[in-house]
Design a protein around this motif. Structure first.
Motif, PDB file in Angstrom:
ATOM      1  N   ARG A  79       0.340  -1.358  -0.143  1.00  0.00           N
ATOM      2  CA  ARG A  79       0.158  -0.559   0.244  1.00  0.00           C
ATOM      3  C   ARG A  79       1.209   1.525   0.172  1.00  0.00           C
ATOM      4  NH1 ARG A  79      -4.222   1.454   4.979  1.00  0.00           N
ATOM      5  NH2 ARG A  79      -4.607   3.299   4.075  1.00  0.00           N
ATOM      6  N   ASN A  80       0.659   2.628  -0.717  1.00  0.00           N
ATOM      7  CA  ASN A  80       1.129   3.510  -0.738  1.00  0.00           C
ATOM      8  C   ASN A  80      -0.160   3.733  -1.569  1.00  0.00           C
ATOM      9  OD1 ASN A  80       2.944   5.721  -0.710  1.00  0.00           O
ATOM     10  ND2 ASN A  80       3.810   4.718  -2.929  1.00  0.00           N
ATOM     11  N   ASP A  81      -0.831   4.699  -0.407  1.00  0.00           N
ATOM     12  CA  ASP A  81      -2.030   5.858  -0.266  1.00  0.00           C
ATOM     13  C   ASP A  81      -1.517   7.363   0.172  1.00  0.00           C
ATOM     14  OD1 ASP A  81      -3.749   3.721  -1.106  1.00  0.00           O
ATOM     15  OD2 ASP A  81      -4.724   3.049   0.341  1.00  0.00           O
ATOM     16  N   SER A  82      -1.669   8.431  -0.655  1.00  0.00           N
ATOM     17  CA  SER A  82      -1.805   9.779   0.168  1.00  0.00           C
ATOM     18  C   SER A  82      -3.014   9.696   0.277  1.00  0.00           C
ATOM     19  CB  SER A  82      -1.918  10.673  -1.536  1.00  0.00           C
ATOM     20  OG  SER A  82      -1.458  11.890  -1.569  1.00  0.00           O
ATOM     21  N   VAL A  83      -2.498  10.422   1.546  1.00  0.00           N
ATOM     22  CA  VAL A  83      -4.427  11.066   1.760  1.00  0.00           C
ATOM     23  C   VAL A  83      -4.142  12.587   2.670  1.00  0.00           C
ATOM     24  CG1 VAL A  83      -5.064   8.691   2.753  1.00  0.00           C
ATOM     25  CG2 VAL A  83      -4.147  10.337   4.533  1.00  0.00           C
ATOM     26  N   ARG A 107       1.207  10.222   3.726  1.00  0.00           N
ATOM     27  CA  ARG A 107       1.879   9.213   2.782  1.00  0.00           C
ATOM     28  C   ARG A 107       1.379   7.337   3.577  1.00  0.00           C
ATOM     29  NH1 ARG A 107       1.881  10.732  -2.258  1.00  0.00           N
ATOM     30  NH2 ARG A 107       2.313   8.256  -3.242  1.00  0.00           N
TER      31      ARG A 107
END
Length: 143
Positions: free
Chosen positions: A22-26, A124
């Motif tokens: 997982r490598n999400d940008s919030v 991230r």
């Protein structure tokens, strides 16, 4: 034969975990971080993105601070805690260079991309880690 099959299944497990990393940008609210800064007080003032600042007498330098940590709590809490640590590092740098403030603070996790506003910053999120990178300008304000 059984050992070979077990080894093969084990390697597939590791490969599949890497494939779903997982490598999400919030975007995370900045207000809890600002509240923490206000509680700590101090002579160094912080201004995010295009927030209005006092008149600048001198720009000293531009710098970037990166930090990552374990994802052990709710993701926004982990991001805000990490942002507080980044601000502490920025404060230390400002004091060491004789700055009154850090202005134009923005999220710059991906090189060449600036994200963030006066009310949010980018965090991230990975499977087990969170990461933040802020850039800002050290300044001296006119008295």
């Amino acid at each position: 034969m059984r050992t070979a099959v077990s080894a093969c299944l084990l390697s597939l497990l590791f490969i599949s975990n890497a494939a779903i990393a997982r490598n999400d940008s919030v975007m995370v609210p900045l207000q809890p971080v600002m509240d923490q800064i206000a509680k700590q007080g101090g002579a160094v003032r912080f201004y995010f993105a295009k927030q209005a600042t006092p008149e600048v007498a001198e720009k000293l330098s531009t710098f970037t601070v990166s930090r990552n940590g374990a994802l052990r709590a709710e993701q926004s809490d982990a991001c805000q805690k990490l942002a507080g640590q980044v601000i502490d590092q920025m404060r230390e740098r400002a004091v060491s260079e004789g700055a009154d403030g850090v202005v134009n603070i923005r999220s710059t996790y991906i090189k060449g991309t600036e994200v963030g506003t006066e009310t949010e910053f980018e965090c991230r999120i990975g499977n087990v880690r969170v990461a933040i990178q802020f850039s800002g300008e050290l300044v001296k304000f006119k008295n």
